[in-house]
Design a protein around this motif. Structure first.
Motif, PDB file in Angstrom:
ATOM      1  N   ARG A 196       0.812  -1.217   0.000  1.00 31.31           N
ATOM      2  CA  ARG A 196       0.000   0.000   0.000  1.00 31.31           C
ATOM      3  C   ARG A 196       0.841   1.260   0.000  1.00 31.31           C
ATOM      4  O   ARG A 196       0.647   2.183   0.816  1.00 31.31           O
ATOM      5  N   ILE A 197       1.800   1.285  -0.905  1.00 33.60           N
ATOM      6  CA  ILE A 197       2.604   2.492  -1.072  1.00 33.60           C
ATOM      7  C   ILE A 197       2.384   3.037  -2.486  1.00 33.60           C
ATOM      8  O   ILE A 197       2.171   2.288  -3.437  1.00 33.60           O
ATOM      9  N   GLY A 198       2.412   4.348  -2.617  1.00 33.94           N
ATOM     10  CA  GLY A 198       2.309   4.974  -3.921  1.00 33.94           C
ATOM     11  C   GLY A 198       3.674   5.401  -4.403  1.00 33.94           C
ATOM     12  O   GLY A 198       4.687   5.215  -3.729  1.00 33.94           O
ATOM     13  N   GLY A 199       3.720   5.982  -5.588  1.00 34.55           N
ATOM     14  CA  GLY A 199       4.986   6.459  -6.098  1.00 34.55           C
ATOM     15  C   GLY A 199       5.340   7.804  -5.490  1.00 34.55           C
ATOM     16  O   GLY A 199       4.536   8.401  -4.770  1.00 34.55           O
ATOM     17  N   PRO A 200       6.550   8.271  -5.746  1.00 28.72           N
ATOM     18  CA  PRO A 200       7.590   7.581  -6.520  1.00 28.72           C
ATOM     19  C   PRO A 200       8.283   6.495  -5.682  1.00 28.72           C
ATOM     20  O   PRO A 200       8.265   6.544  -4.450  1.00 28.72           O
ATOM     21  N   ALA A 201       8.862   5.518  -6.383  1.00 28.61           N
ATOM     22  CA  ALA A 201       9.575   4.431  -5.714  1.00 28.61           C
ATOM     23  C   ALA A 201      10.643   3.896  -6.658  1.00 28.61           C
ATOM     24  O   ALA A 201      10.530   4.010  -7.879  1.00 28.61           O
TER      25      ALA A 201
END
Length: 482
Positions: A196-201
């Motif tokens: 459950r992480i969004g960008g940026p990555a």
């Protein structure tokens, strides 16, 4: 692996047999599980002398789940009974009805409902006619079960995959928007969805092969993920695969491609100091001549940047596997050999390095395998034990990922792709990243192999530009199911 009895019938069978029994799936290799003792009688006769069945219909055929212990927790290798379907909550429902159809060898599908992204059990290999039909039928069943019709389709960008071809045909027939998603982009998005992480990555996707944007075979990728797509930050240095697809089942060919790329026509002179190299004996002189000519002329020798094929090449050079009868056979043997050295607490020096280099200031970084190949050949010439070489190979890969994280200055790195089913590689990588203050995120609830790709395809379809596919009058895809 070990399975415990999961039904009363299985308990009775164990009691009658007096203990442990060996079990296998009721299907031909590469085909779906048999679900009907009458209609599947021919296939069952080829598998067993006798069949014990019942009159209850099998509504939802599903294989057993497979997990292994790695990095302090469970690592899902195959989603099956007891684990699937997986439901990942997501906010909003603007893309309800989006269908991700997955890839090829580990078929699966994902469906977006008003509140969840649902991932199916592993549906098996779609390369056979029966496998492709099972995948299509399951897609229709899921849509009907949830009372949905397809609003948007997402598939792998490889046009030769059965699921991709079917998605294109369905999109053309029903005038649906279609999103073709790059393989490794989907891998990393799936892990981001699980955590459950969004960008940026920033993420590392290492696997066997997936079609790259340049038409070559990718598989050793580092991608910077943003809401608008991705950027290729680094990759394994490419080399040719003699014979194309055959090289995926013959690790010896991956090693030959490395030698030809590194040393050109004089590659055999480089091996003169290794007269007892068993790898060389796996080819006839005629085979070597034909393959060498094909590579030098660029015929049926696609270029790849695959860590999975690098595993194959190293396993072949250590004499573990020249030709394989099942997927990842060479890589599994190499991991087992490395674990042997680890259990023996061997600490002899055997330096192997996969350096991160940059030849073009504006281009992506490359992990250059040639120094590692040179060091490996020198270790063989010294008589270094194969288990020690295998262990140091795994350590070199982990350090290569850590070097990328340092260069990029990131404090969090996403890990995805089938290579991280290798528990030793995963644990060494997590440790190397932790030592420099970088947190690793890897798939645990979802598989890290291609079976998780449909979830990543759903996420990509939310942000990527969508291709409208023109209708084709000759299409024979069934009408929209409600």
């Amino acid at each position: 692996g070990v399975m415990r009895a999961s039904s009363g019938l299985q308990h009775l069978l164990l009691e009658a047999c007096g203990g442990v029994v060996v079990a296998t799936s009721a299907n031909r290799s590469g085909e779906p599980l048999c679900a009907n003792a009458d209609t599947d009688a021919e296939a069952l006769r080829a598998l067993a002398d006798h069949v014990l069945s019942h009159t209850l219909p099998v509504v939802n055929r599903i294989d057993d789940s497979v997990l292994r212990w790695a990095a302090g927790g469970a690592l899902t290798l195959r989603l099956g009974r007891g684990l699937a379907p997986v439901a990942l909550p997501h906010p909003g429902g603007s893309n309800t009805g989006t269908l991700g159809v997955g890839a090829q060898i580990k078929g699966a599908l994902a469906l977006q409902t008003a509140s969840h992204r649902l991932l199916s059990p592993d549906l098996g290999d779609l390369s056979s006619v029966a496998g492709a039909a099972h995948h299509r039928n399951t897609c229709h069943q899921w849509l009907e079960r949830h009372g949905l019709s397809v609003s948007l389709l997402a598939c792998d960008q490889h046009p030769g995959y059965s699921a991709s071809a079917w998605a294109a045909e369905l999109a053309a027939c029903q005038q649906l928007p279609l999103s073709a998603v790059q393989h490794h982009h989907a891998h990393l998005l799936a892990v981001m969805a699980e955590h459950r992480i969004g960008g940026p990555a920033l993420g590392v996707a290492w696997d066997g092969t997936g079609q790259g944007d340049d038409g070559s075979l990718w598989g050793g990728e580092a991608l910077a993920i943003s809401t608008g797509g991705y950027r290729r930050v680094a990759h394994l240095r490419p080399w040719p695969l003699p014979g194309g697809e055959r090289a995926q089942r013959e690790p010896r060919r991956a090693a030959l491609g490395l030698f030809l790329e590194a040393y050109g026509p004089s590659w055999q002179e480089r091996l003169a100091s290794l007269p007892n190299l068993s790898w060389r004996e796996s080819f006839s002189s005629e085979e070597l001549q034909v393959l060498e000519k094909s590579v030098l002329r660029g015929l049926n020798a696609p270029r790849c940047s695959s860590i999975g094929r690098l595993f194959d090449a190293v396993a072949a050079l250590l004499g573990l596997a020249q030709c394989c009868s099942y997927e990842a056979q060479a890589a599994l043997a190499l991991e087992a050999l490395a674990l042997e050295a680890l259990e023996q607490n061997r600490d002899e020096a055997c330096p192997l390095e996969l350096p991160l280099q940059r030849s073009d200031a504006d281009g992506p970084w490359q992990w250059n395998w040639q120094p590692l190949l040179e060091q490996l050949l020198e270790a063989l010439a010294r008589g270094t034990p194969a288990p020690l070489i295998a262990l140091n190979f795994h350590q070199a890969l982990a350090q290569a990922i850590a070097a990328l994280a340092r260069e990029q200055g990131c404090d969090q790195l996403v890990l995805a792709g089938g290579c991280f089913q290798n528990a030793l590689l995963l644990e060494l990588t997590i440790s190397a990243l932790n030592q420099q203050g970088c947190r690793a995120l890897w798939p645990q609830q979802l598989p890290c192999n291609d079976a998780a790709l449909p979830i990543g395809q759903l996420l990509a379809a939310e942000t990527m530009s969508i291709n409208r596919v023109a209708p084709r009058a000759e299409s024979h895809v069934p009408g929209r199911r409600r």
